[in-house]
Design a protein around this motif. Structure first.
Motif, mmCIF file in Angstrom:
data_model
loop_
_atom_site.group_PDB
_atom_site.id
_atom_site.type_symbol
_atom_site.label_atom_id
_atom_site.label_comp_id
_atom_site.label_asym_id
_atom_site.label_seq_id
_atom_site.Cartn_x
_atom_site.Cartn_y
_atom_site.Cartn_z
ATOM 1 N N ILE A 1 -9.433 90.798 49.191
ATOM 2 C CA ILE A 1 -8.509 89.748 49.630
ATOM 3 C C ILE A 1 -7.726 89.209 48.440
ATOM 4 C CG2 ILE A 1 -8.346 87.400 50.569
ATOM 5 C CD1 ILE A 1 -10.834 88.170 52.308
ATOM 6 N N SER B 1 -4.108 89.864 59.453
ATOM 7 C CA SER B 1 -5.007 88.872 58.857
ATOM 8 C C SER B 1 -4.664 88.629 57.397
ATOM 9 C CB SER B 1 -6.470 89.315 58.984
ATOM 10 O OG SER B 1 -6.878 89.301 60.332
ATOM 11 N N MET C 1 -3.638 85.147 55.711
ATOM 12 C CA MET C 1 -4.263 84.638 54.493
ATOM 13 C C MET C 1 -3.210 84.316 53.434
ATOM 14 S SD MET C 1 -7.732 86.825 53.994
ATOM 15 C CE MET C 1 -8.343 87.708 55.405
ATOM 16 N N TYR D 1 -1.119 89.293 66.782
ATOM 17 C CA TYR D 1 -2.354 89.033 66.045
ATOM 18 C C TYR D 1 -3.565 89.085 66.972
ATOM 19 C CZ TYR D 1 -5.570 86.702 62.780
ATOM 20 O OH TYR D 1 -6.619 86.384 61.950
ATOM 21 N N THR E 1 -10.972 85.688 57.441
ATOM 22 C CA THR E 1 -9.786 84.833 57.417
ATOM 23 C C THR E 1 -10.178 83.367 57.582
ATOM 24 O OG1 THR E 1 -8.526 86.654 58.382
ATOM 25 C CG2 THR E 1 -7.482 84.487 58.397
ATOM 26 N N TYR F 1 -11.421 82.179 54.303
ATOM 27 C CA TYR F 1 -10.290 81.975 53.400
ATOM 28 C C TYR F 1 -9.584 80.662 53.724
ATOM 29 C CZ TYR F 1 -6.513 83.142 50.255
ATOM 30 O OH TYR F 1 -5.608 83.132 49.209
ATOM 31 N N TRP F 2 -9.406 80.360 54.996
ATOM 32 C CA TRP F 2 -8.813 79.087 55.421
ATOM 33 C C TRP F 2 -9.635 77.915 54.905
ATOM 34 C CZ3 TRP F 2 -10.943 75.743 59.339
ATOM 35 C CH2 TRP F 2 -10.159 74.632 59.617
#
Length: 164
Positions: free
Chosen positions: A82, A112, A116, A144, A154, A157-158
């Motif tokens: 990522i 995704s 991100m 999506y 994801t 990551y959020w």
């Protein structure tokens, strides 16, 4: 192919196959098969100690390729992958390149990574749940449909972006 952020696009393998190539477009391939296998040059599984096991970079042709598999289980998406993809997008956009994120169907992995990146840039700030973030992103990118593993990566990551 759909633009989701200025000069950042998401597309499927079929769309990529029809795309004219030029030197102002950079590609982030977000799928093990066929892209990572093609760029690294292996047919079966690659040894985890291979230097390009997770990421293959080809700066001379504006390409990065990630060994991303799309499964309905959590734990298969590396933070390293990522971070490398996000950095690649940042770097290429800063050079004035158009960046295209490519995976097989253009619905889970590349989409995704696109989400991100948008989170990295501060889009969707103020959303209180990841579900709301996904709903807002679907307005930007209606195709999506992440598998569970990509969705969980994801969401993590959020959380990281949200918590600074």
């Amino acid at each position: 192919m759909k633009e989701i952020y200025e000069n950042l696009f998401v597309c499927s393998q079929a769309e990529f196959n029809e795309m004219p190539l030029d030197d102002k477009t950079s590609f982030a391939f977000c799928a093990k098969d066929p892209y990572h296998k093609l760029f690294v040059g292996y047919k079966k599984n690659l040894s985890p100690d291979h230097p390009e096991y997770l990421i293959a970079k080809r700066p001379e042709i504006n390409v990065i390729s990630a060994n991303l598999i799309d499964v309905d289980r959590d734990g298969f998406v590396s933070d390293y992958i990522i971070n490398e993809l996000i950095q690649f997008i940042d770097d290429e956009l800063a050079k004035g390149q158009r960046v295209v994120l490519v995976c097989n169907q253009g619905k889970s992995r590349s989409a995704s990574i696109g989400l991100m990146y948008m989170l990295h840039k501060g889009c969707f700030e103020g959303y209180d749940t990841f579900f709301n973030v996904m709903q807002a992103y679907k307005e930007v990118y209606p195709d999506y449909e992440p598998k569970f593993g990509m969705m969980k990566a994801t969401e993590r990551y959020w959380e990281e972006c949200k918590n600074g």
